[in-house]
Design an enzyme around this catalytic site. Sequence first.
Site, PDB file in Angstrom:
ATOM      1  N   SER A   1       0.802  -1.349   0.000  1.00 43.33           N
ATOM      2  CA  SER A   1       0.245  -0.022  -0.012  1.00 43.33           C
ATOM      3  C   SER A   1       1.253   1.374   0.130  1.00 43.33           C
ATOM      4  O   SER A   1       2.251   1.437  -0.355  1.00 43.33           O
ATOM      5  CB  SER A   1      -1.026   0.099   1.232  1.00 43.33           C
ATOM      6  OG  SER A   1      -1.330   0.946   0.737  1.00 43.33           O
ATOM      7  N   ASN A   2       0.043   2.325   0.119  1.00 46.45           N
ATOM      8  CA  ASN A   2       1.097   3.722   0.449  1.00 46.45           C
ATOM      9  C   ASN A   2       0.311   4.251   1.538  1.00 46.45           C
ATOM     10  O   ASN A   2      -0.501   3.928   2.140  1.00 46.45           O
ATOM     11  CB  ASN A   2       0.825   4.327  -0.782  1.00 46.45           C
ATOM     12  CG  ASN A   2      -0.665   4.689  -1.161  1.00 46.45           C
ATOM     13  OD1 ASN A   2      -0.847   5.379  -0.454  1.00 46.45           O
ATOM     14  ND2 ASN A   2      -0.822   4.280  -2.384  1.00 46.45           N
ATOM     15  N   TYR A   3       1.228   6.106   1.548  1.00 48.80           N
ATOM     16  CA  TYR A   3       0.926   6.160   2.847  1.00 48.80           C
ATOM     17  C   TYR A   3      -0.666   7.148   2.569  1.00 48.80           C
ATOM     18  O   TYR A   3      -0.662   8.480   3.635  1.00 48.80           O
ATOM     19  CB  TYR A   3       1.731   7.120   3.645  1.00 48.80           C
ATOM     20  CG  TYR A   3       3.001   6.392   4.305  1.00 48.80           C
ATOM     21  CD1 TYR A   3       3.094   5.988   4.627  1.00 48.80           C
ATOM     22  CD2 TYR A   3       4.166   6.054   3.045  1.00 48.80           C
ATOM     23  CE1 TYR A   3       4.310   5.347   5.331  1.00 48.80           C
ATOM     24  CE2 TYR A   3       5.323   5.535   3.546  1.00 48.80           C
ATOM     25  CZ  TYR A   3       5.552   5.476   4.872  1.00 48.80           C
ATOM     26  OH  TYR A   3       6.357   4.640   5.271  1.00 48.80           O
TER      27      TYR A   3
END
Length: 425
Positions: free
Chosen positions: A229-231
């Site tokens: 995923s990412n932030y």
Amino acid sequence: MRKPFINKPFEEYILRGKNIIVGICGGIAAYKTPHLVRLLKKSGANVKVALTDAGARFVSELSLATVSQEQVYRSMFPPTDKAGMDFTRHISLGEWADALVIAPATANTLAKLASGLCDDMLTACFITLRPGKPVLIFPAMDGQMYLSPSVRRNIRTLAAQGAIIVNPESGDLASGQCGTGRMPEPESIVRDIEQAMLSSIERSMLHGKTIVVTAGPTREKIDDVRFISNYSSGKMGFAIARAAALRKAKVTLITGPVHLETPPGVERIDIESAIEMHAAAVNFFSSCDIFIGAAAVADYRPSVYYGGKMKKESGELQCTLVKNPDILADFGSRKTGSQLAIGFALEQENGLENAGKKLESKNLDLIALNFFDRKTSGFEVDTNILTLINREGEITELPQLNKDEAARKLLDMIEAIYRKTSIDT
Ligand code: PMT
């Protein structure tokens, strides 16, 4: 690329000469209200304050009278020296107003408003306000109180009656805890009032438009306990959805996993992966007027998904990634007529060049370039620094703004595109 141009500040004078009642209840956030009144006065509005008894324990009547240059209204009954001369004051204040703003709104006052109780000037104003005049309510209280079923129910009732409920912000609370419950800063409240006045007086170009916004990250599963995923926090996309709903657009927000409350008046669809986001979005491709891609969609997903929890083996683990569908590009390639495709470009370097390429390749009408320093812009933080680029290559550089304000500027630019299109055709 052409020289930057200044977007026309269409909301600049909207409060000039408008009659606004600021209703103040008994919460610690009341200390911010003299500043709110001052800002409204500076915008050219006529301001009268309706202060509850509890509110008067947190902010002085004298301060409010001084900044508003008006008497402060509390009781429905006139002072004895005026008795007989002022017998309709419980009606006339509400009739005078072009808008009622209740900030902070406590659980007690929300309950009174929702049930139609009317035992002070603030609640009387709510009942006597003329139809169609905007009511903006800014609940602010302890986080647990805000989440209680009765407060939630009262908020829903008031929203169903047409009041604009502006969710409190998260942060440090007077209780010493951290959570949701803080009243937004006065500057942000003034912007919301401007938007509400604009929608009620001069219909926004986005009024009634169907807008789909994607927000947040996607999660690409490796197995049932691990993912890529990412932030992305979803803050930017949610701010856009909220601002569009305030302009009375019909907004659908398709979001990855985030910890944010759904903005009032917005329909929310929760998804997890890019494939799910794509599937949800496709349903709106032919019907929406505007598609805004603010999500940080994972470009790749693991080619193989292991059901259950993958066992740790000795040695390396090879994970092959395959490309995810590009949701925005798919919409861009299918859009017809006056449909608008709006994208973001999250860049590290060569921002203008890369954003320009994305604008072209995804067939967008506008792209918002931002960078990911995670201090002032991009992921997670409350602010963003956007550079807006339209199809003509015109560039608008916005300063560092909180994400709500950045969202409004983005919508202003979309409205400008609509205006231009209607002049050109
Ligand atoms: O959520 P926050 O913490 O508030 O952070 C905000 C943000 C940084 C996520 C937001 O401002 C932002 O930049 N969103 C787009 C992030 C991104 O994926 O940018 P990109 O340059 O990789 O993609 C370009 C555009 O295509 C974006 O509009 C993206 O939503 C869209 N896209 C990308 C890949 C894909 N598979 N499908 C898409 O729709």
